[in-house]
Design a protein around this motif. Sequence first.
Motif, PDB file in Angstrom:
ATOM      1  N   ALA A  35      12.050   1.738   0.547  1.00  0.00           N
ATOM      2  CA  ALA A  35      13.008   1.653   1.648  1.00  0.00           C
ATOM      3  C   ALA A  35      12.457   2.345   2.892  1.00  0.00           C
ATOM      4  O   ALA A  35      12.632   1.861   4.019  1.00  0.00           O
ATOM      5  CB  ALA A  35      14.348   2.265   1.240  1.00  0.00           C
ATOM      6  N   LEU A  36      11.769   3.468   2.704  1.00  0.00           N
ATOM      7  CA  LEU A  36      11.161   4.162   3.839  1.00  0.00           C
ATOM      8  C   LEU A  36      10.052   3.325   4.462  1.00  0.00           C
ATOM      9  O   LEU A  36       9.938   3.234   5.701  1.00  0.00           O
ATOM     10  CB  LEU A  36      10.602   5.514   3.379  1.00  0.00           C
ATOM     11  CG  LEU A  36       9.891   6.351   4.454  1.00  0.00           C
ATOM     12  CD1 LEU A  36      10.860   6.730   5.565  1.00  0.00           C
ATOM     13  CD2 LEU A  36       9.275   7.592   3.826  1.00  0.00           C
ATOM     14  N   ILE A  37       9.224   2.696   3.628  1.00  0.00           N
ATOM     15  CA  ILE A  37       8.141   1.853   4.143  1.00  0.00           C
ATOM     16  C   ILE A  37       8.724   0.669   4.916  1.00  0.00           C
ATOM     17  O   ILE A  37       8.205   0.282   5.976  1.00  0.00           O
ATOM     18  CB  ILE A  37       7.245   1.368   2.987  1.00  0.00           C
ATOM     19  CG1 ILE A  37       6.580   2.571   2.283  1.00  0.00           C
ATOM     20  CG2 ILE A  37       6.185   0.410   3.495  1.00  0.00           C
ATOM     21  CD1 ILE A  37       5.714   3.405   3.183  1.00  0.00           C
ATOM     22  N   TRP A  38       9.805   0.080   4.401  1.00  0.00           N
ATOM     23  CA  TRP A  38      10.450  -1.012   5.136  1.00  0.00           C
ATOM     24  C   TRP A  38      11.030  -0.513   6.460  1.00  0.00           C
ATOM     25  O   TRP A  38      11.032  -1.244   7.447  1.00  0.00           O
ATOM     26  CB  TRP A  38      11.536  -1.653   4.283  1.00  0.00           C
ATOM     27  CG  TRP A  38      10.996  -2.535   3.203  1.00  0.00           C
ATOM     28  CD1 TRP A  38       9.745  -3.093   3.147  1.00  0.00           C
ATOM     29  CD2 TRP A  38      11.661  -2.956   2.010  1.00  0.00           C
ATOM     30  NE1 TRP A  38       9.594  -3.841   1.995  1.00  0.00           N
ATOM     31  CE2 TRP A  38      10.753  -3.776   1.286  1.00  0.00           C
ATOM     32  CE3 TRP A  38      12.922  -2.729   1.478  1.00  0.00           C
ATOM     33  CZ2 TRP A  38      11.093  -4.368   0.074  1.00  0.00           C
ATOM     34  CZ3 TRP A  38      13.261  -3.325   0.264  1.00  0.00           C
ATOM     35  CH2 TRP A  38      12.362  -4.129  -0.432  1.00  0.00           C
ATOM     36  N   ALA A  39      11.525   0.725   6.486  1.00  0.00           N
ATOM     37  CA  ALA A  39      12.007   1.293   7.745  1.00  0.00           C
ATOM     38  C   ALA A  39      10.868   1.354   8.759  1.00  0.00           C
ATOM     39  O   ALA A  39      11.033   1.007   9.940  1.00  0.00           O
ATOM     40  CB  ALA A  39      12.592   2.684   7.512  1.00  0.00           C
ATOM     41  N   PHE A  40       9.672   1.765   8.313  1.00  0.00           N
ATOM     42  CA  PHE A  40       8.500   1.781   9.193  1.00  0.00           C
ATOM     43  C   PHE A  40       8.176   0.373   9.707  1.00  0.00           C
ATOM     44  O   PHE A  40       7.724   0.203  10.843  1.00  0.00           O
ATOM     45  CB  PHE A  40       7.285   2.354   8.463  1.00  0.00           C
ATOM     46  CG  PHE A  40       7.367   3.826   8.186  1.00  0.00           C
ATOM     47  CD1 PHE A  40       8.141   4.662   8.978  1.00  0.00           C
ATOM     48  CD2 PHE A  40       6.679   4.387   7.123  1.00  0.00           C
ATOM     49  CE1 PHE A  40       8.218   6.025   8.730  1.00  0.00           C
ATOM     50  CE2 PHE A  40       6.740   5.754   6.854  1.00  0.00           C
ATOM     51  CZ  PHE A  40       7.518   6.564   7.667  1.00  0.00           C
TER      52      PHE A  40
END
Length: 386
Positions: A35-40
Amino acid sequence: MLSALITSSSLAIASLLIGFALFVAWWQFGRRIHALIWAFSFMAATIGHGARIIGGPLSGHNDLLAMLACHASVASFAFLAWGFGLRAGRDNRLTFAFWGVATLALLLCYFMIGGAEGRMLNRIITAGADAAMVAIIVATIKAASRRALMLRFLFVGYGAYICSVAATAWLARDGGMIGGPVFFAVLSIGTPTGMIATGLLTLLIVAADLAEELRRQAIADPLTGLLNRRGLEQQVAPIFASSRAVRRPLVVVLADIDHFKSINDQLGHAAGDAVIRAFAAHLHSIGRKGDLVARIGGEEFALVLPGREVHEAVALVESLREGVPAALRGIASADRITASFGIALVSDGETFEVTLGRADTALYRSKKGGRNAVTLEPPPELARAV
């Protein structure tokens, strides 16, 4: 010009909001790294659309801003593919390789070619890299359900659109078959739809993952990772129905750690927890595929053994009982630890609750008889005959 500025501004705001929502999901719900990588990914998209917005008033820096926008697009899709790879437990070296090659190619175009031709090549390289990332995503998604197949279909369509952007960029080169306005029209038609749809899909996937995690937590014992009472009752129903339909033997076992209260009282609850975890691991280690092992309360555990005859079940439980002292030796400095077991064979038409009650009766007899024992509760029809 104004229309393009409005579109880029709207996409920048939408990307920023989606990225922020994914960041909050990562922060608040279990730190799921994908989810954090998708936020990036969506933060990178925000930077790309921001570069296009700035390109209007800073027309003297078109080449630089176009190159930065292309880098941001490649980074956005790379982060997206990286997140899907992390979620699926896949290796991401191919994603990083495409990302690195595309980055070098974009830099070479900017520093060695430049101008209108460099911008055209940048667009083609960007579209090719983005399509490659989408292909990686499609390969990552397991087609195990109708929903997964639909997701793959949507990404295949998105990848086809990105390829059409690359073809249009080539046709819109100086002296090409079409003009620049046609290229920007093609870009404006699919980019907002694809970006917003991808954002919604990632948010829905994160929401589905969180729902699945909550469901898992509702049926799992947090200390041991085994099923809890609710989880056991949910998973045992189809096993009972299947065994009844094909007349397959089914055995229910209850296990209880002997003198567990004294362990807690003398050594503390941390030691008691260590004993429970070790005992749970011991029970789980000896089972086979299809067996159920659950912690149903305190130091009490249940096993459901489908397809085992009584003599097989008794032999298995005896080996479990004999292995308890060795499996728990030295845990929290406790003395020799033993366990008691009760076994019940499911009778025709008998519910799980009734069989569990008979196993509990057998366990009580093991306890009453001195503990560290295995007791078999005979089926009701055999007891009546006796």
